[in-house]
Design an enzyme around this catalytic site. Sequence first.
Site, PDB file in Angstrom:
ATOM      1  N   LYS A  17     -11.672  13.131  27.682  1.00  0.00           N
ATOM      2  CA  LYS A  17     -10.403  13.232  28.412  1.00  0.00           C
ATOM      3  C   LYS A  17     -10.111  11.936  29.173  1.00  0.00           C
ATOM      4  O   LYS A  17     -11.015  11.160  29.472  1.00  0.00           O
ATOM      5  CB  LYS A  17     -10.488  14.373  29.450  1.00  0.00           C
ATOM      6  CG  LYS A  17     -10.642  15.780  28.888  1.00  0.00           C
ATOM      7  CD  LYS A  17      -9.340  16.321  28.368  1.00  0.00           C
ATOM      8  CE  LYS A  17      -9.432  17.799  28.036  1.00  0.00           C
ATOM      9  NZ  LYS A  17     -10.666  18.221  27.360  1.00  0.00           N
ATOM     10  N   SER A  48      -7.633  17.923  21.660  1.00  0.00           N
ATOM     11  CA  SER A  48      -7.267  17.699  23.044  1.00  0.00           C
ATOM     12  C   SER A  48      -6.758  16.282  23.313  1.00  0.00           C
ATOM     13  O   SER A  48      -6.138  16.034  24.323  1.00  0.00           O
ATOM     14  CB  SER A  48      -8.456  18.001  23.964  1.00  0.00           C
ATOM     15  OG  SER A  48      -9.456  17.042  23.787  1.00  0.00           O
TER      16      SER A  48
END
Lengths: 211, 211
Positions: free
Chosen positions: A166, A128
């Site tokens: 993130k 990610s």
Amino acid sequence: MIKSLTRKQQEIFDFLLQHQDRFSHPPTLEELCASMGLKSRGSLHNHIKALISEGLIEAPERKQRGIRLTEYAKQMINSSDDQSALPFVGFIAAGKPIEAVENITYMAIPEQLKTQKPCYVLKVKGDSMLEQGIYDGDWVIIEQRCHARNGEIVVALVNKSEATLKFIEQYPHETLLIPANSTMEAMRYNPAQVEIQGVLVGQMRSYTKNH
Amino acid sequence: MIKSLTRKQQEIFDFLLQHQDRFSHPPTLEELCASMGLKSRGSLHNHIKALISEGLIEAPERKQRGIRLTEYAKQMINSSDDQSALPFVGFIAAGKPIEAVENITYMAIPEQLKTQKPCYVLKVKGDSMLEQGIYDGDWVIIEQRCHARNGEIVVALVNKSEATLKFIEQYPHETLLIPANSTMEAMRYNPAQVEIQGVLVGQMRSYTKNH
DNA sequence: TAGCAGCAGAACAAATAAAGAACAAGTAAA
DNA sequence: TTTACTTGTTCTTTATTTGTTCTGCTGCTA
């Protein structure tokens, strides 16, 4: 200290610990016999075998290179005197809780990759953060704190169950978690759903693939 | 201490360490034999070969009086108390010689990011390995060796002047240096033009930007 | 009793070490 | 340049050291 050692095995192990610096070469069985007051290598060798299977010492097979303590054994004496080491606590994969590792190990981390605050190390599973140069299998160094500035990369716990690494953007009524992978989309949450567990301060990768 | 030496090899190495200043010229095998109490050059030469393959001493082929300690070996004496630290020696930017740093500093590097062999640290300038997740400003850990397998990432010295960090592909009549950046092209060289200085084994990045 | 921990010693195989012969490349003297 | 000598290198042979396995013995304990 160690459960399953017999008295004599413990005695030999203690001797090796205390005298590890005294030997310029790792001691041979013969030398150890003399030190322990034994007359037969064969007798000593049984104890040695036991210590090897405990993972405390190593003796390269058949090689005549003497008896050495393992790194594991050395850690037992002075595990806490290394300020530069950070705990490796587990794995982080987007969308799952952090998978804690059973025995916490410590990694020597250069000053440049950490901060003054408490830090810990995670291993990344998944892609990610690909476009930010963080790959599957990389380690990340995380500074432990519960707040972040917009644009920082954070370990976020969503709905008290899913951990993820993130970019974060926080607005009064909305918190965005943004992957660095153009095939994935930003996630929008109510600020109450997102709990910050730490902020990325460093990253490391091995190219030898043995870990 | 070095793991894979036998006792005699260690003994000879220790002797060379202690007497490196005493010899105005590097010693001949004959002189070393006398010092170690041996009668045959042939015996000694086996140990010398072992020390060479460990990277501890150098002996230019066939040259007489050629036995010298490696930089790596010298480095081991003064840094033997801190095994985990590696020297940060300078900057590498594609197409320029390696820019050595004036005062070499040492960085604590986790075991997982290095190998048993001598290693050192460089800082990357430029984006030629972008798609491999190596960014401008990252550190790379390099294992010191002069050969590589196809597909490894190497520090290559081209035409004895330009250093670069690239994938390498070696064929009988051609050596390719391939960047991991689709805006750049692979470079083709005569094998004689390309000298391998080390192989990438680890990478690190700081996100605190103070370095 | 049986079982375990410990020791001694014999025996074996592999690793290590040494010596010496032989040769080639380097070095220095004639 | 030629020659003689030194030095590095390789190889074979032999000896020694070291790790390992086994067998047999002793004393201790549940």
